[in-house]
Scaffold this active site. Sequence first.
Site, PDB file in Angstrom:
ATOM      1  N   HIS A   1       0.822  -1.199   0.071  1.00 14.24           N
ATOM      2  CA  HIS A   1      -0.020   0.126   0.031  1.00 14.24           C
ATOM      3  C   HIS A   1       0.942   1.354  -0.087  1.00 14.24           C
ATOM      4  O   HIS A   1       0.439   2.260   0.075  1.00 14.24           O
ATOM      5  CB  HIS A   1      -1.060   0.042   1.281  1.00 14.24           C
ATOM      6  CG  HIS A   1      -0.396  -0.161   2.403  1.00 14.24           C
ATOM      7  ND1 HIS A   1      -0.862  -1.437   3.227  1.00 14.24           N
ATOM      8  CD2 HIS A   1       0.914   0.009   3.184  1.00 14.24           C
ATOM      9  CE1 HIS A   1      -0.084  -1.602   4.246  1.00 14.24           C
ATOM     10  NE2 HIS A   1       0.768  -0.703   4.150  1.00 14.24           N
TER      11      HIS A   1
ATOM     12  N   TYR B   1      17.188   2.163   3.035  1.00 13.82           N
ATOM     13  CA  TYR B   1      17.635   1.291   1.555  1.00 13.82           C
ATOM     14  C   TYR B   1      18.583   2.221   0.886  1.00 13.82           C
ATOM     15  O   TYR B   1      19.109   1.594  -0.033  1.00 13.82           O
ATOM     16  CB  TYR B   1      16.270   1.757   0.916  1.00 13.82           C
ATOM     17  CG  TYR B   1      15.040   0.896   1.360  1.00 13.82           C
ATOM     18  CD1 TYR B   1      15.063  -0.205   2.231  1.00 13.82           C
ATOM     19  CD2 TYR B   1      13.800   1.449   1.122  1.00 13.82           C
ATOM     20  CE1 TYR B   1      13.993  -0.657   2.880  1.00 13.82           C
ATOM     21  CE2 TYR B   1      12.621   1.016   1.563  1.00 13.82           C
ATOM     22  CZ  TYR B   1      12.806  -0.238   2.546  1.00 13.82           C
ATOM     23  OH  TYR B   1      11.642  -0.764   3.138  1.00 13.82           O
TER      24      TYR B   1
END
Length: 488
Positions: free
Chosen positions: A171, A258
């Site tokens: 989502h 990340y």
Amino acid sequence: MSFKIAIIGAGSVGFTKKLFTDILCVPEFKDIEFALTDISEHNLGMIKAILDRIVEANNLPTKVTATTDRRKALEGARYIISCVRVGGLEAYADDIRIPLKYGIDQCVGDTICAGGILYGQRNIPVILDFCKDIREVAATGAKFLNYANPMAMNTWAAIEYGKVDTVGLCHGVQHGAEQIAEVLGAKSPRELDYVCSGINHQTWFIELRLNGRPIGKDELIAAFEAHPVYSKQEKLRIDVLKRFGVYSTESNGHLSEYLPWYRKRPDEITRWIDMSDWIHGETGGYLRYSTETRNWFETEYPQFLEAASKPIDPAKRSNEHASHILEALETNRVYRGHFNVKNNGVIANLPQDAIIESPGFVDRFGINMAAGITLPEACAATCMSSINVQRMSVHAAIAGDIDLLKLAVLHDPLVGAVSTPEEVWQMVDEMVVAQAAWLPQYAGAVPAAKERLSKSSVKTREWAGAARRSVRSIEELRAEKAALKQAG
């Protein structure tokens, strides 16, 4: 319509309830069967009681079954939804705790980075077991909808090695679009049109239109910097927007782990994160949140059961993809969403074998991806770093190759920015030994890893991280909820 949906990991009670009510918002689906399965009889009992209460309160003919026998749940299922957390919070705690000893500070640790890679090693053998059962006992042509992280690794394994029709669902795109619509002053997120593409948790809004008007980089930056909340909570995300020229779907905390630039030194971490909520960068934030949520649910279960007696309101149907995909496949009401699938040329400047997240359309003919997308070069470069780690991680998990696993961790962007090769080698040994109960493919490697650990001279430290918070008690959570209710 009458068909069967199996939910694996249905003991994820809150999420299972959301999927269930979303699907029952489709009028044609009232006669279907939900088969719940989980390794925890306790959690299964709780969620079945909640779903039974919903069925009763809404006077529906919907059938709900629950069993710890996964194959029985999958028998004849047309759709299989996975929301499992292999190893539970016990293994997840090691995904955060052990890397901290080597200076690696993660906010979530469930996608890549040291924690996400080990999470993938635990998941992939289980995913392949799911796929075997789907091939053998589910309905012909059954579709596997994976919600479990690490999304790309799990989906990669299911498609490449499980040989099952699989789509990964998240989502993050919807949440990012809601933010953009808000800062641009839209009355509704529906006023915003966009093309968002990349890989899961590193997806990029490469084209934006508000009521048909193109939105450029400078306007978007100004809108975020002027926002009284997001300007503080999304500092890192806004910095990436300024440098890359496009906005990332993922939260400030997720995005920070990340990349190799923002969490490599403790003083830099506190500069870029915000502590108003876990998702903005808190050390081990999602672990704390998950622990508190579990404790809260266990304690306040009677309230959750009572709330299940309310009528289903289709106007409150969520934007989770699953119910909309099923509706499109079964009724031919076309749905546009963002799906995790094998690239196969959809994104021109990412590898063919990578699992991408990109726009697609669903109808009776299936999920049809919009091809011909080229990412901005900086976005593609960032995605490539993660894809290479994901590929090695999947191959390591399949082969039980601890040397390849160490190379995957070594090439992770944040790990590489923080740790030396010697530290990575020892850290992986330590994590594999600690999580051996969930890593059957590494059983043969554990004795040698223990031997190396007994002789290692690599120094570690006991470190809680740059921005760690303690798990709050039920009393503290009650007091906070009461204060918020009174204030608002």
